[in-house]
Design a protein around this motif. Structure first.
Motif, PDB file in Angstrom:
ATOM      1  N   ARG A  36       5.121  -0.080  -7.938  1.00 59.37           N
ATOM      2  CA  ARG A  36       3.763   0.436  -8.033  1.00 59.37           C
ATOM      3  C   ARG A  36       3.105  -0.192  -9.255  1.00 59.37           C
ATOM      4  O   ARG A  36       3.694  -0.217 -10.337  1.00 59.37           O
ATOM      5  CB  ARG A  36       3.762   1.960  -8.179  1.00 59.37           C
ATOM      6  N   SER A  56       0.847  -1.190   0.000  1.00 57.17           N
ATOM      7  CA  SER A  56       0.000   0.000   0.000  1.00 57.17           C
ATOM      8  C   SER A  56       0.882   1.238   0.000  1.00 57.17           C
ATOM      9  O   SER A  56       2.022   1.182   0.479  1.00 57.17           O
ATOM     10  CB  SER A  56      -0.889   0.004   1.251  1.00 57.17           C
ATOM     11  N   ASP A  57       0.359   2.345  -0.519  1.00 61.87           N
ATOM     12  CA  ASP A  57       1.124   3.584  -0.401  1.00 61.87           C
ATOM     13  C   ASP A  57       1.237   4.006   1.059  1.00 61.87           C
ATOM     14  O   ASP A  57       2.134   4.775   1.427  1.00 61.87           O
ATOM     15  CB  ASP A  57       0.529   4.699  -1.253  1.00 61.87           C
ATOM     16  N   ASP A  74       2.413  -1.980  -4.593  1.00 64.08           N
ATOM     17  CA  ASP A  74       1.344  -1.061  -4.229  1.00 64.08           C
ATOM     18  C   ASP A  74       0.350  -1.044  -5.381  1.00 64.08           C
ATOM     19  O   ASP A  74       0.675  -0.573  -6.471  1.00 64.08           O
ATOM     20  CB  ASP A  74       1.931   0.335  -3.987  1.00 64.08           C
TER      21      ASP A  74
END
Length: 232
Positions: free
Chosen positions: A223, A139-140, A178
């Motif tokens: 990402r 996750s960010d 992410d």
């Protein structure tokens, strides 16, 4: 250990909804043999996964459940992809760090870090034998600092670290990814009462994850938006 099938096998945790469900469906469509788990038998009935997908109902933090997952991998005879997707936000509504306690911490840690860590250790022989891939959904919030996201973010940062340490220790291709914001029940839980219909569906993230699995770049944190694959 010798593999007894040439078909690729994946274990995706948390496959009853959201990204785990979308990924399990697409892997099965592409001819993978898929094992997945989740805590709700009812959700799996609603999910309508193909009959070729093996579903194991239970909680990843439970040792007996992890033993059943390991038994399924052994029955399939190999493991080419292990995806740690199951996770929890912790107690809802989400609260600032100053308002949480050790019990809250343990709930999040056991699901988001402890379960994936010990399951990976148990399945290492199969992953190594198949030269497989370890993929953890991050996750960010693991690298950014948002109000009320402290427990969840810290657990995802720890999961990133555990995942990439496995790469350093074993030589496996291991990735923390992410996925970006998605239109899922968990994301809605994080924003109660808000309209999240502008977020992309989890199905749009799956091609990026599979592009990473097929390309097998150096282990690291990625990402999804930066990876190949069509996110339309």
């Amino acid at each position: 250990m010798t593999t007894n099938t040439t078909e690729r096998v994946a274990l995706v945790t948390g496959g009853s909804a959201g990204l785990g469900l979308a990924l399990s469906r697409e892997l099965a469509r592409r001819g993978w043999r898929v094992i997945t788990d989740g805590r709700s038998e009812e959700k799996f009935k609603e999910a309508g996964l193909p009959g070729t997908v093996t579903v194991v109902v239970g909680d990843l933090t439970d040792a007996d459940h992890r033993d059943r997952l390991q038994a399924e991998v052994e029955r399939h005879g190999r493991l080419d992809l292990l995806v740690h997707n199951a996770s929890t936000l912790g107690p809802l509504p989400m609260r600032p760090l100053g308002e949480v306690d050790v019990a809250d911490l343990m709930q999040v840690w056991r699901t988001n870090v402890g379960g994936p860590l010990v399951l990976t250790s148990a399945l290492l022989p199969w992953l190594r034998d198949a030269d497989g891939v370890l993929l953890s959904i991050s996750s960010d919030a693991a690298v950014q600092h948002y109000e009320t996201w402290g427990l969840y973010g810290a657990s995802k940062a720890a999961l990133d670290h555990v995942t990439l340490t496995y790469a350093a220790e074993t030589g496996l291709r291991a990735y923390a990814v992410d996925p970006g914001d998605m239109r899922t029940a968990m994301h809605q839980d994080a924003f109660p009462g808000e309209d999240i219909s502008d977020r992309p569906l989890p199905e749009t993230v799956v091609p990026h994850l599979l592009a990473l699995v097929e390309a097998r770049p150096e282990p690291g944190r990625y990402r999804a938006a930066d990876l190949g694959g069509d996110r339309s």
